[in-house]
Each structure stands twice: as structure tokens, then as C-alpha cells.
Design a protein around this motif. Sequence first.
Motif, PDB file in Angstrom:
ATOM      1  N   UNK B  46      -3.302  -5.561   5.897  1.00 37.60           N
ATOM      2  CA  UNK B  46      -3.396  -6.535   6.982  1.00 37.60           C
ATOM      3  C   UNK B  46      -4.826  -6.667   7.499  1.00 37.60           C
ATOM      4  N   UNK B  49      -6.414  -9.168   5.054  1.00 41.43           N
ATOM      5  CA  UNK B  49      -6.032 -10.571   5.216  1.00 41.43           C
ATOM      6  C   UNK B  49      -6.340 -11.085   6.611  1.00 41.43           C
ATOM      7  N   UNK B  51      -4.896 -10.207   9.646  1.00 36.35           N
ATOM      8  CA  UNK B  51      -3.880 -10.138  10.694  1.00 36.35           C
ATOM      9  C   UNK B  51      -4.238  -9.035  11.690  1.00 36.35           C
ATOM     10  N   UNK B  76      -6.918 -15.865   1.455  1.00 40.69           N
ATOM     11  CA  UNK B  76      -6.081 -14.753   1.028  1.00 40.69           C
ATOM     12  C   UNK B  76      -4.635 -15.232   0.913  1.00 40.69           C
ATOM     13  N   UNK B  78      -0.768 -13.995   0.709  1.00 43.78           N
ATOM     14  CA  UNK B  78      -0.019 -12.776   0.992  1.00 43.78           C
ATOM     15  C   UNK B  78       1.454 -12.971   0.635  1.00 43.78           C
ATOM     16  N   UNK B  80       4.833 -11.192   1.569  1.00 41.50           N
ATOM     17  CA  UNK B  80       5.320 -10.190   2.504  1.00 41.50           C
ATOM     18  C   UNK B  80       6.542  -9.480   1.935  1.00 41.50           C
ATOM     19  N   UNK B  81       6.794  -8.307   2.531  1.00 43.70           N
ATOM     20  CA  UNK B  81       7.908  -7.506   2.046  1.00 43.70           C
ATOM     21  C   UNK B  81       9.230  -8.267   2.139  1.00 43.70           C
ATOM     22  N   UNK B  82       9.425  -8.995   3.242  1.00 45.85           N
ATOM     23  CA  UNK B  82      10.675  -9.744   3.401  1.00 45.85           C
ATOM     24  C   UNK B  82      10.559 -11.147   2.802  1.00 45.85           C
ATOM     25  N   UNK B  84       9.335 -13.721   3.734  1.00 48.26           N
ATOM     26  CA  UNK B  84       8.941 -14.623   4.821  1.00 48.26           C
ATOM     27  C   UNK B  84       8.892 -16.083   4.394  1.00 48.26           C
ATOM     28  N   UNK B 157       2.744  -6.957  -0.210  1.00 44.73           N
ATOM     29  CA  UNK B 157       3.195  -5.841   0.606  1.00 44.73           C
ATOM     30  C   UNK B 157       4.577  -5.413   0.132  1.00 44.73           C
TER      31      UNK B 157
END
Lengths: 275, 352
Positions: B46, B49, B51, B76, B78, B80-82, B84, B157
Motif C-alpha cells: 500500500x 501504490x 494508499x 499502479x 492493484x 485486491x484480495x477481495x 474489489x 495483494x
Amino acid sequence: MSSHLKTWPLSLFLGIVSFPLVLMYVYLVIDTITVTPPGSIIPEKFTLEDWRFLFEEATGRRPSIWSVTLNSFILASANSIVIVSISATAGYALSRLNVPFRSFFLAGMMVLHAFPTVTLIVSIFLILQMVGLYNTLIGVILVKASLLMPFGVWIMKGFYDTVPWEIEMAGVQDGASRFTVWRRLVLPQVQPGFLALGVFAFLDGWSEFILPQVLAPSSDVQVLSVYLAGLIADEFYFDFGLFKAVGLFYSVPVILLYLFFQDKLMNIYGGGSKG
Amino acid sequence: MRIVLDAVTKQFGAVKAIDDVTLEIVDGELLALLGPSGCGKTTTLFAICGIHRIDSGRILFGDLEVSGLPPQRRSVGVVFQSFALYPHMSVSENIGFPLQVRKESKAEIERKVDEVADLVHIRELLERRPAQLSGGQQQRVAIARAIVRRPDILLLDEPLANLDAKLRLEMRSELRRLQKETGITAVIVTHDQVEAMSMSDRIVIMDDGRILQIGTPDEMYHRPSNKFVAGFIGNPPISFADGKVEDGRFVTEGLDFDLPDRIKKASVTAGQNITLGVRPEYLQPDFATPIEAEITFIENQGREALYDLTLAGGHVFRSIQSGEPICKLGDKIRWGIDADASFFFDDQGKRI
């Protein structure tokens, strides 16, 4: 519903319990279109006499029903619009942004929501008179909306809380500004909340009595609830038929809105708890 | 693009989430940030990127310092794990969103979305909503959205954590293919050493906000710099035994053998505390340095068998051997370890 669960005893029980309520509604309708002798429950003859108010011009004693309805409609819609638009931004700020005194605001809102309106009415009256908004619809709208505001903000905060952070992070990473993220990615996901809150605020404005009664009593800014109360405030002239007919007229929009939006309204109770 | 983290520190209150991290990510490589949860690997991601704003140090994309730039102005992508994904948009709208906020023309967006959809094999899903996709498909959409605008670097991630086991294997090679095909510089965060070993060009092992070792998967496995790295990498894991150096020998309860020459040459002094680390494949029936123990656990995995050996002194070693189990629970055996291939760590945990 599983088939082995017998539902008819339940239905029967609920039917018996709610029968008096149904009867009340049925008589609300029947009484407005019939003449019933005192002491009896069986109507004698059909009449539309009680609905004459729909076609009456404004008289010295009461304003025309249509201008009153329009006032009610303005109050309810304005209440709804103000509540929704301010809650949309305030709820987001309290849910997501690092606002100073955030917890103080949150706790304060709960207290404000529980605060009894009646105790404020005298001071509100004085303030409105001082700023020249006494006896105006705008005054009533402002007071009404600000009193309901804590509730609206709180509800919207609950809806925003359920939107995953990662969606916002993804939006920012995709190059969108924080505002664009809010408008294009977050708002669409709390839409059910807006609908529910909007309808709720409309109904709340529609049914408001004490504020317009005290703050805007004169006939050109009267709303339906005040008009209705005025019908039985007269010491010498009671017309219960008329009172019931206006009452029915007053509640029809509520029932219609409820029928259309009942699913959406339920969201208000689900919004805060999921996720 | 070459990414450099120079003495980067990030604090949350009094806790240092990443502490003085210096790291160079080479152009076109896939780097894995590996470590237990809470080690600072996601914070590092993070920070890259944007955040998380870093408290000190510098981050460079090529020659451009981006430490002070908001995420919107860093190039960048990204995942995400979920994943998103935006639930109210179709797949093509999701992928096109980064282009749309850049105000690219409709035709251009459509062309790029189609192109990237072909690349990640989701051409036929473009009209669907995220809720109508399986986990693996959502993953592909998330990757497509991250790479559609050709970012300088792709960050992932825990990209495989939300997938089931079979899909995880498939996506592992798929991610590698995409990274190779696009030639994009990528950083992947994972707590799974198998993932890191199998996918990445280089691995960075982190613990407690610090980098412990940077190296290729092979280096990590065969030349761990310390005990933590040795214990973290390898499955089934390495076994350790604490002992002492006595007269050029490693001595502990139930085990006593001559130290290999390379250890003797390194400055170990008599009486020094030393830890032995033996990977399961270096403990076999016919290896040179004898070890006498009782079999206390056997796990038959079909193709290979895993044994737990308990020494007289209570130390437990593991052995992995191909084929069916060759002994029973409770058997007393005399097998051997390969002392040359084993690791020795000093009392600070550093490998000797």
C-alpha cells in the motif's frame, strides 16, 4: 415455507387479532359515504355529502382542500429532499473521512434524535418570529428537516459502513478522485438507503402536526394535518362525517406509498447491521 | 519499470508497520513479498501504490520520486484480495473504469477492453455483473482492470487467498503467464511460501516490518540467511535442534556428530550455543551421519511418506521419503542425516 409446517392456525390467530383493526378501516370508508343513525352500526343510506369538501372554494372559515394538500405535499417533499441530500454527504463523512470530533458527533446525533421536539417548540417559535420565517412553509420545512436530520445521517452512515473499503481503494487506484469515487462507486451501492430514507422522510413530513400547527397556523400555509385538526377544534360545529372523509383523504397517499415502497422501506432496518 | 524503496518507514501510532525497508524491484520481474500475517508486507504494498503515506524514506518509479504523490497520480494497477469489483457495473464497465476516469474516447476504451479481455480469457463474460461470476473469473476481471491502462507496476495483494485449492493452482500459472506475456513489473504479496516459491523471480521475506532476506527461490531454500527464513520456507518444514559446539562436534541430547569442515572453518568456539536445522529430505535411511530415534508419527501421502523421529533427548526431526512407509509407528530406527547439506545457526539465529 416448508410444507409440513401448518400455517392455517397461525393465519386464523392473526386474523382474529387484526379483525378489530380491519373493522376500523372498513368503517372509516363506510362512514364517509353513508348516513348512519346515532347508536347504530348499520348504515341507512348512501351519500357523497361528506366528500363535498373536495369541490369547495376557500371560505372564511377554511381554505380550499387543494391548496392545503399542495402545502402538505411541498412540506413532505422538501423535507425528503433536504434530508436525503444532507444525509448523503454527512453520512459519508462520518463513516469514512477522518473528521475531527467524529465520535462526539456520532454520540451527539443519538442524543439529538431522542430529544423531545415539544420542549423546543417555544424557542423555535421565538427564533422563527425573529428571523421572519414565522407563518411560512420554509420555516416549518427547515425546522422539520433539522429535527429529523440526526436520524437520517445516522441511517446513511450505517449504509455507507457496509460498502467495502477496498472498493474505494480500487477506485482511487484506478485514478478517480475521492469525489468521483463517492459519486460513481459508492453512491450506487447505498441507493436502497436513499430510497428508504427519502420515503421515510416524506411520510414523516406528511404526518407532521405539531410544528405546522404552532409555526404556520394561518390559512394560506396550512397543511392537511392542521386543516384536519381545525375541523374538530370548532366548539359549536362538529361534522364527524366530514372529519372522517378528510381523514381518509389524508391517509390515502400514505397507504399508496407504503404499498409501492414497502420492500424498500424495510432496508432501513437492514442497512446498519449487515457486513 | 524499476521501482526503488529507499529506507521507507511507516508507523501506525507507536507501531512501526514497516521499518527502514530498502528494496529494488527490477524492471519486468515478479517479486514476492512473503511473510507471516502482520509482518508489514501489505503495508509495503500500500505504500508503493500510495494508499498509505510513508513517514520517511523515498519511493522511486524509474527516476521519478512518487513518495508525495497521491495514488491517482502514480501509475499502479492493484488487484485486491477481495478483488474489489464494482458490483453495480458490468464486467466491461469495470475494466473500462480506469480509462473512463482518464476521459479516453469510447472507441478507444472499447478497443482496449476487448484487447485485455482476450488476454485474460474473459471475452464472453463482458456483459455480466460481478455477482454472476465465479471466483476465478472475478480474479481475471480484477487483473484485467488493473492492467488495462498499462501501469508501471502491477501489485497483487494475496491474489490467490480467496480461491479454492484447484483454482489456486490454475491461477498461479495463469498469473505467471500474464506477467510474462505483458512483461509488466509485478509485486505479489503472499503468506504462502509455496505460492511465492513457484511464481516469483525473487522473494523478499519480511518479519516484524523488516526485510530478512532478498533472493531467488533457490537461494531462499538452499542458503537461508537466518533461522526464521529457513523455518518459513519449505514444506514440510525444516526441523531444528539446539545444541553446543564441543571439540569440533555438534552435541545435543541424543545426537553427537562431527561438524562439517565449512562450519569448523567459520569461527565457532567451543561451548558456543548452536542450532542445527535439517530439511526432511536430508534425513534418509542411508545417509552418513547416524541418528537413532523412535518413529512417533507417520503420514502416508501416497507418493511419499512423512515421518516424525523423536530422539532420546526429546528433539523431533522430520524425514520425507518417496514410496510407501517402510516402518511402523514405534519402531526404533537408525537412519542418517546429511550434515553437509544441513544448516547451523548461531545464537542470534544467523546462519553460519
